[in-house]
Motif scaffolding. Structure first.
Motif, PDB file in Angstrom:
ATOM      1  N   CYS A   1      13.850  10.043 -20.622  1.00 59.69           N
ATOM      2  CA  CYS A   1      13.373  11.405 -20.896  1.00 59.69           C
ATOM      3  C   CYS A   1      13.161  12.211 -19.613  1.00 59.69           C
ATOM      4  CB  CYS A   1      12.093  11.383 -21.722  1.00 59.69           C
ATOM      5  SG  CYS A   1      10.594  10.897 -20.819  1.00 59.69           S
ATOM      6  N   ARG A   2      12.944  11.543 -18.504  1.00 54.50           N
ATOM      7  CA  ARG A   2      12.750  12.149 -17.191  1.00 54.50           C
ATOM      8  C   ARG A   2      11.491  13.015 -17.090  1.00 54.50           C
ATOM      9  NH1 ARG A   2      16.557   9.967 -15.132  1.00 54.50           N
ATOM     10  NH2 ARG A   2      18.165  10.499 -13.746  1.00 54.50           N
ATOM     11  N   MET A   3      10.568  12.843 -18.014  1.00 56.39           N
ATOM     12  CA  MET A   3       9.316  13.596 -17.984  1.00 56.39           C
ATOM     13  C   MET A   3       8.354  13.073 -16.920  1.00 56.39           C
ATOM     14  SD  MET A   3       9.100  16.212 -19.919  1.00 56.39           S
ATOM     15  CE  MET A   3       7.335  16.424 -19.897  1.00 56.39           C
ATOM     16  N   CYS A   4       8.578  11.880 -16.419  1.00 56.22           N
ATOM     17  CA  CYS A   4       7.643  11.271 -15.468  1.00 56.22           C
ATOM     18  C   CYS A   4       8.065  11.484 -14.018  1.00 56.22           C
ATOM     19  CB  CYS A   4       7.479   9.790 -15.779  1.00 56.22           C
ATOM     20  SG  CYS A   4       8.982   8.816 -15.520  1.00 56.22           S
ATOM     21  N   GLN A   5       8.816  12.546 -13.752  1.00 54.75           N
ATOM     22  CA  GLN A   5       9.259  12.803 -12.387  1.00 54.75           C
ATOM     23  C   GLN A   5       8.082  13.113 -11.472  1.00 54.75           C
ATOM     24  OE1 GLN A   5      13.141  14.933 -11.889  1.00 54.75           O
ATOM     25  NE2 GLN A   5      12.709  15.484 -14.016  1.00 54.75           N
ATOM     26  N   VAL A   6       8.134  12.567 -10.278  1.00 60.06           N
ATOM     27  CA  VAL A   6       7.130  12.797  -9.245  1.00 60.06           C
ATOM     28  C   VAL A   6       7.847  13.042  -7.924  1.00 60.06           C
ATOM     29  CG1 VAL A   6       5.334  11.399 -10.360  1.00 60.06           C
ATOM     30  CG2 VAL A   6       6.918  10.307  -8.761  1.00 60.06           C
ATOM     31  N   SER A   7       7.153  13.657  -6.990  1.00 56.94           N
ATOM     32  CA  SER A   7       7.695  13.843  -5.641  1.00 56.94           C
ATOM     33  C   SER A   7       7.362  12.609  -4.826  1.00 56.94           C
ATOM     34  CB  SER A   7       7.078  15.068  -4.974  1.00 56.94           C
ATOM     35  OG  SER A   7       7.415  16.228  -5.673  1.00 56.94           O
ATOM     36  N   VAL A   8       8.367  12.088  -4.135  1.00 58.66           N
ATOM     37  CA  VAL A   8       8.182  10.886  -3.329  1.00 58.66           C
ATOM     38  C   VAL A   8       8.690  11.136  -1.918  1.00 58.66           C
ATOM     39  CG1 VAL A   8       8.892   8.479  -3.024  1.00 58.66           C
ATOM     40  CG2 VAL A   8       8.378   9.338  -5.311  1.00 58.66           C
ATOM     41  N   ALA A   9       7.856  10.796  -0.935  1.00 58.23           N
ATOM     42  CA  ALA A   9       8.265  10.823   0.469  1.00 58.23           C
ATOM     43  C   ALA A   9       8.323   9.375   0.938  1.00 58.23           C
ATOM     44  CB  ALA A   9       7.276  11.620   1.301  1.00 58.23           C
ATOM     45  N   TYR A  10       9.493   8.994   1.461  1.00 57.69           N
ATOM     46  CA  TYR A  10       9.686   7.614   1.912  1.00 57.69           C
ATOM     47  C   TYR A  10      10.855   7.587   2.883  1.00 57.69           C
ATOM     48  CZ  TYR A  10      10.370   2.562   1.679  1.00 57.69           C
ATOM     49  OH  TYR A  10      10.511   1.232   1.997  1.00 57.69           O
TER      50      TYR A  10
ATOM     51  N   SER B   1       0.843  -1.196   0.000  1.00 59.27           N
ATOM     52  CA  SER B   1       0.000   0.000   0.000  1.00 59.27           C
ATOM     53  C   SER B   1       0.874   1.239   0.000  1.00 59.27           C
ATOM     54  CB  SER B   1      -0.909   0.022   1.225  1.00 59.27           C
ATOM     55  OG  SER B   1      -1.863  -1.005   1.141  1.00 59.27           O
ATOM     56  N   LEU B   2       0.472   2.219  -0.775  1.00 56.47           N
ATOM     57  CA  LEU B   2       1.129   3.506  -0.812  1.00 56.47           C
ATOM     58  C   LEU B   2       0.053   4.551  -1.061  1.00 56.47           C
ATOM     59  CD1 LEU B   2       2.678   4.235  -4.260  1.00 56.47           C
ATOM     60  CD2 LEU B   2       1.624   2.033  -3.828  1.00 56.47           C
ATOM     61  N   THR B   3       0.419   5.812  -0.961  1.00 56.64           N
ATOM     62  CA  THR B   3      -0.556   6.852  -1.289  1.00 56.64           C
ATOM     63  C   THR B   3      -0.089   7.582  -2.536  1.00 56.64           C
ATOM     64  OG1 THR B   3       0.471   8.510   0.142  1.00 56.64           O
ATOM     65  CG2 THR B   3      -1.302   7.190   1.100  1.00 56.64           C
ATOM     66  N   VAL B   4      -1.048   7.894  -3.394  1.00 58.44           N
ATOM     67  CA  VAL B   4      -0.798   8.695  -4.592  1.00 58.44           C
ATOM     68  C   VAL B   4      -1.743   9.885  -4.513  1.00 58.44           C
ATOM     69  CG1 VAL B   4      -0.822   8.750  -7.104  1.00 58.44           C
ATOM     70  CG2 VAL B   4      -0.154   6.639  -5.928  1.00 58.44           C
ATOM     71  N   ASN B   5      -1.174  11.066  -4.394  1.00 56.83           N
ATOM     72  CA  ASN B   5      -1.963  12.298  -4.239  1.00 56.83           C
ATOM     73  C   ASN B   5      -2.968  12.173  -3.099  1.00 56.83           C
ATOM     74  OD1 ASN B   5      -0.539  13.375  -6.388  1.00 56.83           O
ATOM     75  ND2 ASN B   5      -2.079  12.803  -7.882  1.00 56.83           N
TER      76      ASN B   5
ATOM     77  N   GLY C   1       4.189   2.072   2.134  1.00 55.54           N
ATOM     78  CA  GLY C   1       4.228   3.299   2.914  1.00 55.54           C
ATOM     79  C   GLY C   1       4.703   4.532   2.159  1.00 55.54           C
ATOM     80  N   MET C   2       5.069   4.376   0.914  1.00 51.50           N
ATOM     81  CA  MET C   2       5.537   5.496   0.097  1.00 51.50           C
ATOM     82  C   MET C   2       4.395   6.479  -0.135  1.00 51.50           C
ATOM     83  SD  MET C   2       7.240   5.055  -3.689  1.00 51.50           S
ATOM     84  CE  MET C   2       8.916   4.658  -3.225  1.00 51.50           C
ATOM     85  N   ALA C   3       4.714   7.773  -0.147  1.00 51.25           N
ATOM     86  CA  ALA C   3       3.727   8.807  -0.471  1.00 51.25           C
ATOM     87  C   ALA C   3       4.190   9.514  -1.740  1.00 51.25           C
ATOM     88  CB  ALA C   3       3.594   9.802   0.673  1.00 51.25           C
TER      89      ALA C   3
ATOM     90  N   LEU D   1      12.689  13.805  -5.749  1.00 50.38           N
ATOM     91  CA  LEU D   1      12.077  13.606  -7.053  1.00 50.38           C
ATOM     92  C   LEU D   1      12.517  12.243  -7.562  1.00 50.38           C
ATOM     93  CD1 LEU D   1      12.560  17.087  -8.771  1.00 50.38           C
ATOM     94  CD2 LEU D   1      10.413  16.053  -8.021  1.00 50.38           C
ATOM     95  N   SER D   2      11.584  11.480  -8.093  1.00 55.52           N
ATOM     96  CA  SER D   2      11.892  10.150  -8.609  1.00 55.52           C
ATOM     97  C   SER D   2      11.351   9.991 -10.019  1.00 55.52           C
ATOM     98  CB  SER D   2      11.262   9.061  -7.725  1.00 55.52           C
ATOM     99  OG  SER D   2      11.870   9.039  -6.471  1.00 55.52           O
ATOM    100  N   ILE D   3      12.015   9.171 -10.798  1.00 50.36           N
ATOM    101  CA  ILE D   3      11.573   8.835 -12.149  1.00 50.36           C
ATOM    102  C   ILE D   3      10.565   7.703 -11.998  1.00 50.36           C
ATOM    103  CG2 ILE D   3      12.312   8.126 -14.457  1.00 50.36           C
ATOM    104  CD1 ILE D   3      13.482  10.821 -13.334  1.00 50.36           C
ATOM    105  N   SER D   4       9.287   8.008 -12.194  1.00 50.37           N
ATOM    106  CA  SER D   4       8.222   7.065 -11.834  1.00 50.37           C
ATOM    107  C   SER D   4       8.180   5.803 -12.690  1.00 50.37           C
ATOM    108  CB  SER D   4       6.859   7.756 -11.859  1.00 50.37           C
ATOM    109  OG  SER D   4       6.523   8.167 -13.165  1.00 50.37           O
ATOM    110  N   CYS D   5       8.686   5.851 -13.922  1.00 56.66           N
ATOM    111  CA  CYS D   5       8.647   4.655 -14.765  1.00 56.66           C
ATOM    112  C   CYS D   5       9.779   3.694 -14.429  1.00 56.66           C
ATOM    113  CB  CYS D   5       8.694   5.014 -16.254  1.00 56.66           C
ATOM    114  SG  CYS D   5      10.308   5.588 -16.841  1.00 56.66           S
ATOM    115  N   ASP D   6      10.740   4.162 -13.637  1.00 55.22           N
ATOM    116  CA  ASP D   6      11.941   3.367 -13.377  1.00 55.22           C
ATOM    117  C   ASP D   6      12.149   3.054 -11.892  1.00 55.22           C
ATOM    118  OD1 ASP D   6      14.153   2.083 -14.594  1.00 55.22           O
ATOM    119  OD2 ASP D   6      15.483   3.700 -13.945  1.00 55.22           O
ATOM    120  N   GLU D   7      11.196   3.438 -11.056  1.00 61.58           N
ATOM    121  CA  GLU D   7      11.315   3.150  -9.620  1.00 61.58           C
ATOM    122  C   GLU D   7      10.088   2.381  -9.152  1.00 61.58           C
ATOM    123  OE1 GLU D   7      11.861   5.321  -5.318  1.00 61.58           O
ATOM    124  OE2 GLU D   7      12.686   6.272  -7.098  1.00 61.58           O
ATOM    125  N   TYR D   8      10.341   1.375  -8.348  1.00 65.46           N
ATOM    126  CA  TYR D   8       9.246   0.549  -7.843  1.00 65.46           C
ATOM    127  C   TYR D   8       8.564   1.203  -6.646  1.00 65.46           C
ATOM    128  CZ  TYR D   8      11.197  -3.045 -10.810  1.00 65.46           C
ATOM    129  OH  TYR D   8      11.645  -3.750 -11.897  1.00 65.46           O
TER     130      TYR D   8
END
Length: 127
Positions: free
Chosen positions: A49-58, A7-11, A75-77, A64-71
């Motif tokens: 391309c790094r266009m899929c960057q998101v903010s991640v709290a863990y 489980s994690l939270t997205v937005n 508990g990740m937010a 900032l993480s590359i969302s297509c390349d990080e699992y």
């Protein structure tokens, strides 16, 4: 992928996904589209391309993480539309387009190229 669910939270919305799911796919499971240019599922999954960057709290860190390349992790937010992520995407798009040939109407990829979608993107609302 594993049978184990995490489980994690997205937005702010709790999402359960199989262990081994990327952040990009976890966000999609929650109904959030993250912009990508290089990512094609099962074809090209490189985060180049790094266009899929998101903010991640863990684990007490916010990055900032590359969302297509990080699992996704238990508990990740994830915030797909934070100011930091939007600003990073804007910079990456500007860098990518600074080297782009801009001959879209003569290109074999036109009109299916995703560059067309982001070229006139309103960064404050859409990226």
């Amino acid at each position: 992928m594993s049978d184990k669910m995490i489980s994690l939270t997205v937005n702010g919305e709790t999402v359960s996904v199989p262990e081994g799911t990327t952040i990009l796919d976890a966000a999609a499971a929650a109904g959030y589209e993250i912009p990508t240019l290089c990512y094609l599922k099962d074809v090209a999954e490189g985060g180049k391309c790094r266009m899929c960057q998101v903010s991640v709290a863990y684990n007490g860190r916010r990055v900032l993480s590359i969302s297509c390349d990080e699992y996704a992790k238990e508990g990740m937010a994830v915030e797909t539309d934070s100011k930091e992520a939007k600003d990073a995407r804007k910079v990456m798009l500007e860098l990518l387009l600074s080297r782009h040939l801009h001959s879209c109407f003569n290109c074999d990829r036109h009109p299916s190229c995703r560059n067309n979608m982001y070229q006139f993107c309103n960064y404050d609302e859409n990226c």
